[in-house]
Enzyme design. Sequence first.
Site, PDB file in Angstrom:
ATOM      1  N   VAL A 133      -1.369  12.322   4.436  1.00 31.40           N
ATOM      2  CA  VAL A 133      -1.324  10.653   3.973  1.00 31.40           C
ATOM      3  C   VAL A 133      -3.067  10.457   3.855  1.00 31.40           C
ATOM      4  O   VAL A 133      -4.176  10.429   4.444  1.00 31.40           O
ATOM      5  CB  VAL A 133      -0.604   9.709   4.919  1.00 31.40           C
ATOM      6  CG1 VAL A 133      -1.047   8.798   4.626  1.00 31.40           C
ATOM      7  CG2 VAL A 133       0.419  10.538   5.340  1.00 31.40           C
ATOM      8  N   LYS A 134      -3.111   9.403   2.546  1.00 34.80           N
ATOM      9  CA  LYS A 134      -4.589   8.941   2.099  1.00 34.80           C
ATOM     10  C   LYS A 134      -4.733   7.788   2.773  1.00 34.80           C
ATOM     11  O   LYS A 134      -4.349   6.252   2.001  1.00 34.80           O
ATOM     12  CB  LYS A 134      -5.292   8.719   0.854  1.00 34.80           C
ATOM     13  CG  LYS A 134      -6.399   8.837   0.617  1.00 34.80           C
ATOM     14  CD  LYS A 134      -7.019   9.732  -0.999  1.00 34.80           C
ATOM     15  CE  LYS A 134      -8.308   9.349  -1.100  1.00 34.80           C
ATOM     16  NZ  LYS A 134      -9.091   9.017  -0.441  1.00 34.80           N
ATOM     17  N   ALA A 135      -4.920   7.176   4.331  1.00 34.36           N
ATOM     18  CA  ALA A 135      -4.651   6.263   4.589  1.00 34.36           C
ATOM     19  C   ALA A 135      -6.543   5.680   5.091  1.00 34.36           C
ATOM     20  O   ALA A 135      -6.763   6.101   5.836  1.00 34.36           O
ATOM     21  CB  ALA A 135      -2.926   6.382   6.336  1.00 34.36           C
TER      22      ALA A 135
END
Length: 288
Positions: A133-135
């Site tokens: 997840v590109k969090a």
Amino acid sequence: HVYSPVVKYGAGVFEGLRGYWNERANEMYVFRLEEHLDRLDYSMRVMRFDAPPTRAVLRDAVLQTLRANKFRSGVHIRLAVYLEGAGELNATGPVGAYCAAQPRTDSVRITEGITAGVASWRRPEDATTPMRVKANANYHNSRLATLEARANGFGAPILLNARGKVSEGPAMCLFMIRDGVVVTPSVTSDILESITRDTVIRLLQDELSVPVVERDVDRSELYAAQELFFCSTAWEVTPIVAVDRLDVGNGKPGDITRRLQDLYFAIARGESNAHAAWRTAVFGTVRT
Ligand code: PMP
């Protein structure tokens, strides 16, 4: 809001994209826009955001930002979606979003390469906090590793995962070339599923006829590599010329890495007609 989950917990997701200017065509191309929108959609889904902006709105935000600024050079684009109102750990809205873009000049890293050092910080495993997840919150780990690398005199860190296998750089994937075979950690190595990684694998296999293997990579293999490089939207294809103060090959960017760079830039800039589906023309007929 000062009590927003994005400020308090880093509860936001984003994409970094690039637009490449083609002087001859008087056009800017966004590279792999649809794949970035796919990944953003996945990130927002895992974050369980309420009523996030639609794909059409997000796509339009990118194109309108570039058109409104009338860029005539390469740009880096940041497209972000986050929890903006006051909220606790269970908040799923309200959701804010923005798109911003800045001119980005060619980096000397591309031609000269950089040095890297293996970080003492580990990449968290998927069951702890998913790197897929590109969090925003994931970049705490990346930042610690980067600060450590810089303090130790390296250009960038290479992170191992919780199993002690090589995962990736703080914002880029890693490739190693040993005896003519390209090897990269698999997507279950606690890496971001990088779009550039996918581009690079396909260009190496299909255009340069170099075999690519996705598997676990040991730290000590890095010291046997003839070539190493990082890849990402922002870092493009960046040669690594030394790792843990050992030269990679002869300490200069390697031959396969150079050929890959040439191909990558030709396609991204639209100087080659190959892979037209990877380029979205920004101005088209609407440029004034
Ligand atoms: N890994 C991490 C942790 C990243 O932040 C990035 C940059 N988005 C990448 C890899 C490369 O991803 P991409 O090629 O899609 O830019």
